[in-house]
Write an enzyme that holds these catalytic residues in place. Structure first.
Site, PDB file in Angstrom:
ATOM      1  N   ASP A 210      -7.999  -5.560  -0.115  1.00  0.00           N
ATOM      2  CA  ASP A 210      -8.451  -6.363  -1.251  1.00  0.00           C
ATOM      3  C   ASP A 210      -8.116  -7.845  -1.089  1.00  0.00           C
ATOM      4  OD1 ASP A 210      -9.567  -4.287  -2.771  1.00  0.00           O
ATOM      5  OD2 ASP A 210      -7.580  -3.639  -3.394  1.00  0.00           O
TER       6      ASP A 210
ATOM      7  N   HIS B 217       0.849  -1.193   0.000  1.00  0.00           N
ATOM      8  CA  HIS B 217       0.000   0.000   0.000  1.00  0.00           C
ATOM      9  C   HIS B 217       0.876   1.230   0.000  1.00  0.00           C
ATOM     10  CE1 HIS B 217      -3.271   2.708   1.055  1.00  0.00           C
ATOM     11  NE2 HIS B 217      -4.089   1.743   0.707  1.00  0.00           N
TER      12      HIS B 217
HETATM   13  N1  CMC Z   1       4.167  -7.744  -4.362  1.00  0.00           N
HETATM   14  C1  CMC Z   1       5.487  -7.791  -4.489  1.00  0.00           C
HETATM   15  N2  CMC Z   1       6.287  -6.724  -4.264  1.00  0.00           N
HETATM   16  C2  CMC Z   1       5.705  -5.583  -3.890  1.00  0.00           C
HETATM   17  C3  CMC Z   1       4.315  -5.473  -3.725  1.00  0.00           C
HETATM   18  C4  CMC Z   1       3.540  -6.622  -3.986  1.00  0.00           C
HETATM   19  N3  CMC Z   1       2.221  -6.569  -3.863  1.00  0.00           N
HETATM   20  N4  CMC Z   1       4.003  -4.220  -3.344  1.00  0.00           N
HETATM   21  C5  CMC Z   1       5.147  -3.552  -3.263  1.00  0.00           C
HETATM   22  N5  CMC Z   1       6.177  -4.383  -3.593  1.00  0.00           N
HETATM   23  C6  CMC Z   1       7.588  -4.019  -3.633  1.00  0.00           C
HETATM   24  C7  CMC Z   1       7.871  -3.298  -4.937  1.00  0.00           C
HETATM   25  O1  CMC Z   1       8.244  -4.185  -5.956  1.00  0.00           O
HETATM   26  C8  CMC Z   1       8.984  -2.381  -4.523  1.00  0.00           C
HETATM   27  O2  CMC Z   1      10.188  -3.137  -4.470  1.00  0.00           O
HETATM   28  P1  CMC Z   1      11.573  -2.493  -4.964  1.00  0.00           P
HETATM   29  O3  CMC Z   1      11.782  -1.316  -4.056  1.00  0.00           O
HETATM   30  O4  CMC Z   1      12.539  -3.614  -4.800  1.00  0.00           O
HETATM   31  O5  CMC Z   1      11.334  -2.083  -6.390  1.00  0.00           O
HETATM   32  C9  CMC Z   1       8.655  -2.004  -3.087  1.00  0.00           C
HETATM   33  O6  CMC Z   1       7.840  -3.075  -2.601  1.00  0.00           O
HETATM   34  C10 CMC Z   1       7.901  -0.706  -2.984  1.00  0.00           C
HETATM   35  O7  CMC Z   1       6.714  -0.794  -3.758  1.00  0.00           O
HETATM   36  P2  CMC Z   1       6.135   0.303  -4.717  1.00  0.00           P
HETATM   37  O8  CMC Z   1       5.382  -0.357  -5.835  1.00  0.00           O
HETATM   38  O9  CMC Z   1       7.195   1.281  -5.098  1.00  0.00           O
HETATM   39  O10 CMC Z   1       5.119   1.021  -3.746  1.00  0.00           O
HETATM   40  P3  CMC Z   1       3.970   1.956  -4.193  1.00  0.00           P
HETATM   41  O11 CMC Z   1       3.600   2.738  -3.009  1.00  0.00           O
HETATM   42  O12 CMC Z   1       4.284   2.679  -5.444  1.00  0.00           O
HETATM   43  O13 CMC Z   1       2.816   0.911  -4.598  1.00  0.00           O
HETATM   44  C11 CMC Z   1       1.025  -0.534  -4.620  1.00  0.00           C
HETATM   45  C12 CMC Z   1       1.774   0.543  -3.826  1.00  0.00           C
HETATM   46  C13 CMC Z   1      -0.320  -0.760  -3.934  1.00  0.00           C
HETATM   47  C14 CMC Z   1       0.756  -0.052  -6.056  1.00  0.00           C
HETATM   48  C15 CMC Z   1       1.844  -1.819  -4.652  1.00  0.00           C
HETATM   49  O14 CMC Z   1       2.080  -2.269  -3.338  1.00  0.00           O
HETATM   50  C16 CMC Z   1       1.207  -2.917  -5.473  1.00  0.00           C
HETATM   51  O15 CMC Z   1       1.384  -2.954  -6.695  1.00  0.00           O
HETATM   52  N6  CMC Z   1       0.407  -3.831  -4.833  1.00  0.00           N
HETATM   53  C17 CMC Z   1      -0.347  -4.833  -5.535  1.00  0.00           C
HETATM   54  C18 CMC Z   1      -1.658  -4.274  -6.054  1.00  0.00           C
HETATM   55  C19 CMC Z   1      -2.673  -4.063  -4.960  1.00  0.00           C
HETATM   56  O16 CMC Z   1      -2.880  -4.933  -4.121  1.00  0.00           O
HETATM   57  N7  CMC Z   1      -3.354  -2.927  -4.997  1.00  0.00           N
HETATM   58  C20 CMC Z   1      -4.403  -2.568  -4.009  1.00  0.00           C
HETATM   59  C21 CMC Z   1      -3.978  -1.364  -3.237  1.00  0.00           C
HETATM   60  S1  CMC Z   1      -4.867  -1.037  -1.745  1.00  0.00           S
HETATM   61  C22 CMC Z   1      -6.528  -1.018  -1.965  1.00  0.00           C
HETATM   62  C23 CMC Z   1      -7.035  -0.380  -3.188  1.00  0.00           C
HETATM   63  O17 CMC Z   1      -6.723   0.748  -3.498  1.00  0.00           O
HETATM   64  O18 CMC Z   1      -7.758  -1.058  -3.874  1.00  0.00           O
END
Ligand code: CMC
Length: 374
Positions: free
Chosen positions: A311, A260
């Protein structure tokens, strides 16, 4: 001029809001100051919808009036039923929801009036009608007769009734209500920011919610609850879970339902939803997805220190309730309409056109050659 790029607006505060906040001191998402899990324990979804739209919890007279208005506005026009009936059966229900709200804007007598009072009335109409449109498509694509909304039923009961023709056990309805409360609002997430951005040009509420639905559809946002279910179906059996998740992480895959932008050590909505997932699994006598859930979660925390978001438990809960997977995000829509609407009205009340800058990295100035010289 500072031209440092903040991709994804990471860490940027773009405006003020009174609607919700993740309060670190109680480690919880709060709506208008109330912790979301406390609202789940004490309220029905309609009370929380009222709170988000009207800034305070209703007393019994206010609630009665709000519920009456919601129930009286559920019906769609014949035109909208026909449009839904003509949509390709293969359409994603999120696209149907998006188009339905857009059509509601064409039909609404107050579309061009964006006063606060008109926006409150329009928000109520969108809130009341959207579940009917989604349920109608649910029936149509299965070749079943549309079930019209029933005024004697609560918001959640009525949604089950319009989809399945009956209202399930009280505990199932409560679990659904809880999921709607937890999904209702979450500050400047991407769909809400989309709605506020559209509003900032002084556009109308139907357009802003139409855009917000498109934004919510993506798998990094609301679409994640569907992706969670696809993952669980792929894993199939608890015995496969450990291997599956370890391989996914070895291959550096993003695991849906985890992580998140705001919560870094756990989404405060998860424990409540997890509890209701357990209750639903018990009623349905199906523990398979709970077992898969626990194994994947454990590995994600151990290997990545990444926690589930809301989710993750809603996906399998909706599955056990009997909904088709591609209807999970539309369910998120029927709840989040409340949060979007509150933000749209907040944006109108203190508007500033949202217009960020970009750091240009294209070609330097070039002379235009005539067509015969290129
Ligand atoms: N699985 C694997 N690695 C992850 C995940 C995940 N779900 N989430 C974050 N990471 C890793 C990411 O690869 C990154 O690693 P590195 O620094 O080595 O590149 C690190 O953690 C930081 O993540 P980020 O993507 O830069 O963080 P962000 O704040 O930009 O993204 C997010 C947040 C929600 C987009 C992301 O965690 C994600 O893609 N999650 C999966 C999709 C998901 O479940 N979305 C629902 C969000 S909450 C409820 C809603 O809005 O519906």
């Amino acid at each position: 001029m500072n031209d440092e790029v903040k991709k994804g607006l990471l860490g940027i505060v773009v405006d003020e809001t009174e609607v919700s906040k993740v309060m670190p001191e109680i480690n919880s998402l709060t709506y208008r100051g109330y912790a979301a899990q406390d609202l789940c324990a004490a309220c029905r979804f309609e009370e929380v919808a009222y709170l988000i739209l009207n800034k305070d919890l209703p007393n019994s007279i206010q609630l009665k009036k709000f519920e009456k208005e919601e129930r009286e506005n559920r019906e769609l026009t014949k035109n909208l039923y026909e449009i839904i009936n003509h949509m390709p059966k293969k359409s994603h229900p999120m696209d149907v929801a998006r188009t339905a709200v857009s059509v509601m804007g064409l039909e609404d007598k107050e579309t061009s009036n964006s006063s606060h009072e008109a926006n409150m009335r329009k928000a109520l109409r969108i809130f009341a009608k959207t579940p009917t449109a989604i349920a109608a498509f649910y029936r149509i694509r299965k070749g079943k007769k549309i079930i019209k909304p029933k005024k004697t039923l609560s918001f959640s009961e009525n949604f089950f009734y319009m989809c399945f023709g009956k209202v399930p056990e009280k505990e199932i309805v409560k679990a659904f209500d809880v999921s709607l409360i937890l999904y209702a609002e979450h500050s400047f997430n991407v769909s809400t920011f989309t709605a506020r951005t559209i509003t900032s040009s002084l556009s109308d509420i139907h357009g802003a919610i139409t855009g917000a639905i498109a934004s919510l559809k993506g798998p990094l946002h609301g679409g994640a609850n569907e992706e969670v279910m696809h993952m669980m179906k792929k894993i199939k059996k608890p015995e496969n879970a450990l291997k599956w998740i370890n391989e996914a992480l070895d291959k550096k895959h993003v695991v849906m339902g985890f992580g998140h932008r705001v919560y870094k050590s756990g989404d405060s909505r998860v424990p409540t939803m997890r509890e209701y997932f357990k209750k639903v699994a018990k009623i349905k006598k199906d523990k398979i997805f709970e077992k898969i859930y626990d194994i994947v979660e454990k590995v994600m925390i151990k290997r990545k220190n990444i926690y589930p978001n809301v989710d993750y438990p809603t996906g399998p809960t909706y599955h056990l309730m009997g909904f088709d997977t591609d209807f999970f995000t539309p369910i998120f829509v029927i709840s989040r309409i409340t949060g979007w609407s509150a933000h749209i009205m907040e944006q109108h009340a203190a508007n500033k056109l949202i217009r960020p800058l970009a750091k240009y990295k294209g070609s330097t100035h070039r002379k235009v050659l005539q067509l015969n010289q290129r």
